[in-house]
Scaffold this motif. Structure first.
Motif, PDB file in Angstrom:
ATOM      1  N   LYS A 241       0.793  -1.233   0.000  1.00 48.47           N
ATOM      2  CA  LYS A 241       0.000   0.000   0.000  1.00 48.47           C
ATOM      3  C   LYS A 241       0.821   1.277   0.000  1.00 48.47           C
ATOM      4  O   LYS A 241       0.369   2.307  -0.501  1.00 48.47           O
ATOM      5  CB  LYS A 241      -0.978  -0.002   1.181  1.00 48.47           C
ATOM      6  N   ARG A 249      -3.683   1.827  -6.985  1.00 52.33           N
ATOM      7  CA  ARG A 249      -4.382   1.368  -5.788  1.00 52.33           C
ATOM      8  C   ARG A 249      -5.895   1.372  -5.993  1.00 52.33           C
ATOM      9  O   ARG A 249      -6.598   0.471  -5.543  1.00 52.33           O
ATOM     10  CB  ARG A 249      -3.991   2.223  -4.589  1.00 52.33           C
ATOM     11  N   LYS A 250      -6.403   2.385  -6.694  1.00 54.27           N
ATOM     12  CA  LYS A 250      -7.846   2.446  -6.948  1.00 54.27           C
ATOM     13  C   LYS A 250      -8.315   1.236  -7.737  1.00 54.27           C
ATOM     14  O   LYS A 250      -9.375   0.671  -7.463  1.00 54.27           O
ATOM     15  CB  LYS A 250      -8.198   3.735  -7.687  1.00 54.27           C
ATOM     16  N   GLU A 253      -8.163  -1.937  -5.510  1.00 51.50           N
ATOM     17  CA  GLU A 253      -9.217  -1.838  -4.502  1.00 51.50           C
ATOM     18  C   GLU A 253     -10.585  -2.140  -5.114  1.00 51.50           C
ATOM     19  O   GLU A 253     -11.438  -2.750  -4.459  1.00 51.50           O
ATOM     20  CB  GLU A 253      -9.220  -0.452  -3.863  1.00 51.50           C
ATOM     21  N   GLN A 257     -13.144  -4.804  -3.804  1.00 47.18           N
ATOM     22  CA  GLN A 257     -14.475  -4.379  -3.385  1.00 47.18           C
ATOM     23  C   GLN A 257     -15.558  -5.254  -3.989  1.00 47.18           C
ATOM     24  O   GLN A 257     -16.511  -5.649  -3.310  1.00 47.18           O
ATOM     25  CB  GLN A 257     -14.715  -2.913  -3.773  1.00 47.18           C
ATOM     26  N   TYR A 291      -6.071  -2.282   6.707  1.00 48.71           N
ATOM     27  CA  TYR A 291      -5.482  -1.821   5.444  1.00 48.71           C
ATOM     28  C   TYR A 291      -5.712  -0.329   5.243  1.00 48.71           C
ATOM     29  O   TYR A 291      -4.767   0.433   5.034  1.00 48.71           O
ATOM     30  CB  TYR A 291      -6.064  -2.613   4.272  1.00 48.71           C
ATOM     31  N   ASN A 292      -6.980   0.119   5.315  1.00 50.58           N
ATOM     32  CA  ASN A 292      -7.254   1.523   5.011  1.00 50.58           C
ATOM     33  C   ASN A 292      -8.656   1.886   5.481  1.00 50.58           C
ATOM     34  O   ASN A 292      -9.634   1.238   5.097  1.00 50.58           O
ATOM     35  CB  ASN A 292      -7.126   1.757   3.499  1.00 50.58           C
ATOM     36  N   PHE A 295     -11.156   2.920   2.653  1.00 53.40           N
ATOM     37  CA  PHE A 295     -11.620   1.736   1.929  1.00 53.40           C
ATOM     38  C   PHE A 295     -12.657   0.990   2.767  1.00 53.40           C
ATOM     39  O   PHE A 295     -13.666   0.509   2.252  1.00 53.40           O
ATOM     40  CB  PHE A 295     -10.426   0.843   1.612  1.00 53.40           C
TER      41      PHE A 295
END
Length: 339
Positions: A241, A249-250, A253, A257, A291-292, A295
């Motif tokens: 990350k 990253r988008k 992710e 998702q 992680y985030n 997110f």
């Protein structure tokens, strides 16, 4: 098989006798077939799949190659095909699907002048003889820098990879379970530099076949496989990350998702007699949070919907930790509306 080809196609095959001939016929083209190699990886089939594939090998010995192996599931077929492939580029084709032959000819012609890590095309879903096209939102020939441009979510049906990309990253797909096609659109994109879009509908994806991995009943029985894949992806992404760009990253992710929402939907909304796997959902939830946080928050709206549904239509379910908080919010909202 010593000659280097332009495009290698890997076809994982397990008991695909009713569909395989249609699949292989779609690869017989008028122009460019000498640039094509096709590996039918027979994963211990108990039907006539291997025999059918060998008919094509006998008739087109410079294009079709049959490899019989013991059953190891989807990823083992990809891994074996990658060991055998000589093509500059690699494409996976499921044995119950097919290509548009004209589009395949065009792809091979255009690959001669391309050197990007990734090629993206459109695809078509075929369901009960009706078709639905899925188009990516790029201009024909558009080149995308994966570190600086937003890459749309795509499926395995859309993508062709440069073989050297996979070789240099020592790509290995998980063996022994299904749904590892999600790894195919995730891990290489952590390393790829650029992609180009061909406005061609190459892949024809067949839906509606009984027993398909995406059949709802099959999903409910095998959701643990997807959970295992997602947890491994989360571990890898957490490691990466701080070393990947915002745009890259988008994209990864988005892949995660889609799969996490599928897990929540199957575990909480399926009509299985057993209750959902709370321990696994809590574990995935903690991994996302670690992680985030941003997110993590993406899932709130969908989780609220599912909590609402389950509360009214599936009495007695024990909610995972995160959803208990959402349930309290839902109850507060209901109380405020009653006043």
């Amino acid at each position: 098989m010593m000659q280097t080809k332009l495009l290698s196609i890997i076809i994982p095959t397990y008991n695909m006798e009713p569909y395989l001939r249609h699949c292989l016929d779609s690869l017989i083209i008028d122009k460019g077939m000498d640039e094509l190699e096709v590996f039918v990886i027979n994963d211990g089939s108990k039907d006539r799949s291997s025999k059918i594939a060998r008919e094509y090998q006998d008739k087109y010995p410079n294009t079709f190659y049959v490899i019989d192996k013991v059953n190891g599931n989807y990823g083992s077929c990809i891994n074996r095909g990658l060991k055998e492939a000589t093509g500059k580029y690699i494409k996976v084709l499921d044995a119950d699907d097919c290509f548009n032959a004209r589009a395949l000819q065009d792809v091979i012609q255009r690959l001669m002048n391309i050197d990007t890590d990734v090629i993206l095309t459109n695809y078509v879903i075929v369901r009960n003889e009706k078709t639905e096209s899925f188009f990516l939102n790029y201009a024909d020939g558009q080149v995308v820098n994966i570190d600086s441009d937003v890459v749309e979510y795509f499926s395995m049906h859309n993508v062709i990879y440069k073989r050297s990309l996979l070789k240099n990253m020592d790509y290995i797909q998980t063996e022994g379970i299904s749904y590892t096609d999600q790894e195919w659109i995730f891990y290489p994109m952590l390393k790829a530099d650029s992609a180009v879009f061909f406005n061609l509908s190459l892949y024809r994806y067949t839906l509606g076949r009984e027993g398909q991995t995406m059949d709802w009943g099959t999903l409910c029985r095998n959701i643990g496989m997807i959970e295992n894949i997602v947890m491994q992806m989360l571990i890898r992404l957490t490691d990466y990350k701080n070393d990947i760009s915002v745009c890259r990253r988008k994209y990864v992710e988005n892949v995660l998702q889609v799969q996490i929402e599928l897990i929540y939907r199957v575990e909480l909304l399926s009509k299985r007699k057993e209750l959902c796997n709370i321990e696994i959902l809590n574990k995935i939830d903690k991994m996302i949070f670690s992680y985030n946080l941003d997110f993590y928050k993406k899932f709130s709206n969908q989780a609220m919907y599912m909590v609402s549904y389950v509360k009214y239509f599936r009495k007695g379910i024990i909610f995972p930790n995160r959803f208990r908080h959402l349930l309290l919010l839902l109850q507060k909202l209901e109380n405020s509306l009653k006043r």
